[in-house]
Design a protein around this motif. Structure first.
Motif, PDB file in Angstrom:
ATOM      1  N   ALA A 157       0.757  -1.397  -0.080  1.00 58.13           N
ATOM      2  CA  ALA A 157      -0.216  -0.039   0.113  1.00 58.13           C
ATOM      3  C   ALA A 157       0.881   1.378  -0.022  1.00 58.13           C
ATOM      4  O   ALA A 157       1.674   1.538   0.978  1.00 58.13           O
ATOM      5  CB  ALA A 157      -0.761   0.152   1.352  1.00 58.13           C
ATOM      6  N   PRO A 158       0.659   2.097  -0.952  1.00 58.10           N
ATOM      7  CA  PRO A 158       1.554   3.536  -1.066  1.00 58.10           C
ATOM      8  C   PRO A 158       1.378   4.222   0.131  1.00 58.10           C
ATOM      9  O   PRO A 158       2.271   4.909   0.455  1.00 58.10           O
ATOM     10  CB  PRO A 158       0.849   4.126  -2.176  1.00 58.10           C
ATOM     11  N   GLY A 159       0.258   4.287   0.843  1.00 61.75           N
ATOM     12  CA  GLY A 159      -0.153   5.206   1.919  1.00 61.75           C
ATOM     13  C   GLY A 159       1.127   5.056   3.421  1.00 61.75           C
ATOM     14  O   GLY A 159       1.801   5.900   3.582  1.00 61.75           O
ATOM     15  N   VAL A 161       3.764   3.271   3.133  1.00 63.63           N
ATOM     16  CA  VAL A 161       5.260   3.255   2.658  1.00 63.63           C
ATOM     17  C   VAL A 161       5.715   4.818   2.754  1.00 63.63           C
ATOM     18  O   VAL A 161       6.553   5.496   2.921  1.00 63.63           O
ATOM     19  CB  VAL A 161       5.377   2.646   1.357  1.00 63.63           C
ATOM     20  N   LEU A 162       4.579   5.676   2.151  1.00 66.43           N
ATOM     21  CA  LEU A 162       4.997   7.215   2.021  1.00 66.43           C
ATOM     22  C   LEU A 162       5.188   7.774   3.662  1.00 66.43           C
ATOM     23  O   LEU A 162       6.219   8.626   3.677  1.00 66.43           O
ATOM     24  CB  LEU A 162       3.933   7.966   1.359  1.00 66.43           C
ATOM     25  N   ARG A 163       4.177   7.385   4.323  1.00 61.46           N
ATOM     26  CA  ARG A 163       4.485   7.896   5.693  1.00 61.46           C
ATOM     27  C   ARG A 163       5.631   7.439   6.308  1.00 61.46           C
ATOM     28  O   ARG A 163       6.432   8.343   7.077  1.00 61.46           O
ATOM     29  CB  ARG A 163       3.241   7.416   6.592  1.00 61.46           C
ATOM     30  N   ALA A 164       6.258   6.011   6.293  1.00 59.49           N
ATOM     31  CA  ALA A 164       7.270   5.569   6.637  1.00 59.49           C
ATOM     32  C   ALA A 164       8.500   6.469   5.817  1.00 59.49           C
ATOM     33  O   ALA A 164       9.694   6.803   6.614  1.00 59.49           O
ATOM     34  CB  ALA A 164       7.507   4.211   6.371  1.00 59.49           C
ATOM     35  N   LEU A 165       8.499   6.866   4.587  1.00 62.39           N
ATOM     36  CA  LEU A 165       9.338   7.625   3.998  1.00 62.39           C
ATOM     37  C   LEU A 165       9.567   8.938   4.433  1.00 62.39           C
ATOM     38  O   LEU A 165      10.986   9.339   4.712  1.00 62.39           O
ATOM     39  CB  LEU A 165       9.166   7.581   2.515  1.00 62.39           C
ATOM     40  N   SER A 166       8.592   9.475   4.771  1.00 64.57           N
ATOM     41  CA  SER A 166       8.557  10.986   5.460  1.00 64.57           C
ATOM     42  C   SER A 166       9.069  10.830   6.812  1.00 64.57           C
ATOM     43  O   SER A 166       9.932  11.847   7.231  1.00 64.57           O
ATOM     44  CB  SER A 166       7.372  11.480   5.322  1.00 64.57           C
ATOM     45  N   ASP A 167       8.536  10.025   7.619  1.00 68.33           N
ATOM     46  CA  ASP A 167       9.098   9.987   9.000  1.00 68.33           C
ATOM     47  C   ASP A 167      10.826   9.065   9.292  1.00 68.33           C
ATOM     48  O   ASP A 167      11.255   9.406  10.232  1.00 68.33           O
ATOM     49  CB  ASP A 167       8.226   9.132   9.663  1.00 68.33           C
ATOM     50  N   GLY A 168      11.002   8.519   8.182  1.00 70.37           N
ATOM     51  CA  GLY A 168      12.094   7.781   8.444  1.00 70.37           C
ATOM     52  C   GLY A 168      13.548   8.450   7.510  1.00 70.37           C
ATOM     53  O   GLY A 168      14.036   9.303   7.956  1.00 70.37           O
ATOM     54  N   PRO A 169      13.524   8.039   6.337  1.00 71.83           N
ATOM     55  CA  PRO A 169      14.704   8.408   5.574  1.00 71.83           C
ATOM     56  C   PRO A 169      14.844   9.953   5.291  1.00 71.83           C
ATOM     57  O   PRO A 169      15.788  10.431   5.632  1.00 71.83           O
ATOM     58  CB  PRO A 169      14.478   7.645   4.096  1.00 71.83           C
ATOM     59  N   ALA A 191       3.958  -2.613  -8.460  1.00 74.67           N
ATOM     60  CA  ALA A 191       4.265  -3.679  -9.404  1.00 74.67           C
ATOM     61  C   ALA A 191       3.414  -4.938  -9.317  1.00 74.67           C
ATOM     62  O   ALA A 191       3.177  -5.258  -8.167  1.00 74.67           O
ATOM     63  CB  ALA A 191       5.680  -4.156  -9.505  1.00 74.67           C
ATOM     64  N   PRO A 192       2.539  -5.256 -10.219  1.00 76.99           N
ATOM     65  CA  PRO A 192       2.250  -4.849 -11.605  1.00 76.99           C
ATOM     66  C   PRO A 192       0.952  -3.665 -11.632  1.00 76.99           C
ATOM     67  O   PRO A 192      -0.017  -4.231 -11.805  1.00 76.99           O
ATOM     68  CB  PRO A 192       2.296  -5.765 -12.446  1.00 76.99           C
ATOM     69  N   GLY A 193       1.329  -2.394 -11.475  1.00 73.14           N
ATOM     70  CA  GLY A 193       0.278  -1.706 -11.533  1.00 73.14           C
ATOM     71  C   GLY A 193       0.742  -0.380 -12.239  1.00 73.14           C
ATOM     72  O   GLY A 193       1.797   0.057 -12.639  1.00 73.14           O
ATOM     73  N   PRO A 194      -0.371   0.674 -12.411  1.00 67.78           N
ATOM     74  CA  PRO A 194      -0.209   1.686 -13.097  1.00 67.78           C
ATOM     75  C   PRO A 194       0.558   2.677 -12.351  1.00 67.78           C
ATOM     76  O   PRO A 194       0.821   2.672 -11.149  1.00 67.78           O
ATOM     77  CB  PRO A 194      -1.722   2.385 -13.479  1.00 67.78           C
ATOM     78  N   VAL A 195       1.070   3.807 -13.054  1.00 71.04           N
ATOM     79  CA  VAL A 195       2.001   4.769 -12.187  1.00 71.04           C
ATOM     80  C   VAL A 195       1.030   5.921 -11.609  1.00 71.04           C
ATOM     81  O   VAL A 195       0.295   6.139 -12.033  1.00 71.04           O
ATOM     82  CB  VAL A 195       2.922   5.427 -13.028  1.00 71.04           C
ATOM     83  N   GLU A 196       1.183   6.023 -10.200  1.00 66.85           N
ATOM     84  CA  GLU A 196       0.573   6.915  -9.416  1.00 66.85           C
ATOM     85  C   GLU A 196       1.647   7.971  -8.811  1.00 66.85           C
ATOM     86  O   GLU A 196       2.533   7.710  -8.432  1.00 66.85           O
ATOM     87  CB  GLU A 196      -0.190   6.055  -8.416  1.00 66.85           C
ATOM     88  N   ARG A 197       0.892   9.400  -9.248  1.00 63.83           N
ATOM     89  CA  ARG A 197       2.018  10.477  -8.794  1.00 63.83           C
ATOM     90  C   ARG A 197       1.328  10.797  -7.421  1.00 63.83           C
ATOM     91  O   ARG A 197       0.213  11.318  -7.593  1.00 63.83           O
ATOM     92  CB  ARG A 197       2.161  11.717  -9.685  1.00 63.83           C
ATOM     93  N   VAL A 198       2.276  10.736  -6.286  1.00 63.11           N
ATOM     94  CA  VAL A 198       1.939  11.444  -5.163  1.00 63.11           C
ATOM     95  C   VAL A 198       2.553  12.559  -4.514  1.00 63.11           C
ATOM     96  O   VAL A 198       3.837  12.559  -4.569  1.00 63.11           O
ATOM     97  CB  VAL A 198       1.781  10.398  -3.899  1.00 63.11           C
ATOM     98  N   ARG A 199       2.223  13.579  -4.372  1.00 65.23           N
ATOM     99  CA  ARG A 199       2.871  14.896  -3.765  1.00 65.23           C
ATOM    100  C   ARG A 199       2.760  14.851  -2.173  1.00 65.23           C
ATOM    101  O   ARG A 199       1.807  14.617  -1.844  1.00 65.23           O
ATOM    102  CB  ARG A 199       2.370  16.074  -4.372  1.00 65.23           C
TER     103      ARG A 199
END
Length: 199
Positions: A157-159, A161-169, A191-199
Motif C-alpha cells: 500500500a502506498p500510504g 510506505v510514504l508515511r514511513a519514507l517521510s518519518d524515516g529516511p 508492481a504490476p500496476g499503473p503509475v501514480e504520482r503522489v505529492r
C-alpha cells in the motif's frame, strides 16, 4: 567539463564578443580613435564616425535575389530559437551537485548531492514493501528538494510506505544535514500496476 562550466564559458565568450563589438561601435561613433590616439587602424569603416558599418552596396547586394529574404528570416529564426532554448535551460534547475550544511563553523560544509541521494535511497529501500528506490536532489545547494521514484512490491500500500519514507529516511536526512526543510516529490509504482504520482 560540467554543464555549468560549459554555460559559463559560452556566456563569457558571447559577452566578450558583444562587449568588443559594442566598444568598437562606440569608439567609431564618438571618433575616440582619433581623439584619444587609440592606435586602431584608421581604415576600419566601423571606426569612422560618418560612415555606416555596411555601405549601400553591401546592404543591397542580395536584395533582388529570391533566396535572400527566406534565408535571412530562417537564420534569424534559428538564432532566436537557440537563444530562447539556452535561456530556458539556464532557468531550469537541474540536479544539485552539492548540499550546503547550515550552522557549521567558519568554513561552510558541503555534501555531495549524489552521495546524500544514495544514502536516502539505501535507507528507503529498507522500508517494508519497497522493492527499489531512485532519488535525485534538485534545486539550490542551500534549498534542495528530493525527487523520489518508488517501486513497491506487489500488494504493498502506498500510504504507509510514504508515511514511513517521510518519518524515516527524509527526516534522518534533514537531521543529519541540519536542513530546516527537505521538500520531496514521490512517484510511486506498484508492481504490476499503473503509475501514480503522489505529492
Amino acid at each position: 567539463m560540467s554543464r555549468t562550466a560549459v554555460n559559463r564559458t559560452l556566456l563569457g565568450l558571447v559577452g566578450l564578443v558583444l562587449l568588443a563589438g559594442g566598444a568598437l561601435l562606440l569608439a567609431g561613433g564618438l571618433d575616440l580613435n582619433r581623439r584619444w590616439h587609440l592606435g586602431l587602424p584608421a581604415d576600419w569603416t566601423v571606426l569612422q564616425p560618418h560612415h555606416a558599418v555596411l555601405d549601400a552596396a553591401d546592404r543591397t547586394r542580395w536584395r533582388a535575389d529570391s533566396w535572400w529574404w527566406p534565408v535571412l528570416f530562417a537564420a534569424l529564426g534559428v538564432v532566436a530559437v537557440l537563444a530562447l532554448w539556452w535561456l530556458l535551460a539556464q532557468l531550469r534547475r537541474g540536479a544539485t551537485g552539492q548540499v550546503t550544511v547550515p550552522d557549521t563553523a567558519d568554513v561552510p560544509v558541503r555534501l555531495r548531492g549524489d552521495a546524500l541521494a544514495r544514502a536516502v535511497a539505501d535507507d528507503a529501500e529498507q522500508i517494508p514493501g519497497v522493492a527499489r528506490v531512485r532519488v535525485r536532489l534538485l534545486g539550490r545547494p542551500k534549498r534542495p528538494r528530493a525527487r523520489i521514484a518508488l517501486l513497491l512490491e506487489p500488494g504493498a500500500a502506498p500510504g504507509p510506505v510514504l508515511r514511513a519514507l517521510s518519518d524515516g529516511p527524509l527526516a534522518r536526512a534533514r537531521e543529519s544535514t541540519g536542513l530546516a526543510r527537505l521538500p520531496a516529490e514521490a512517484r510511486v509504482r506498484v508492481a504490476p500496476g499503473p503509475v501514480e504520482r503522489v505529492r
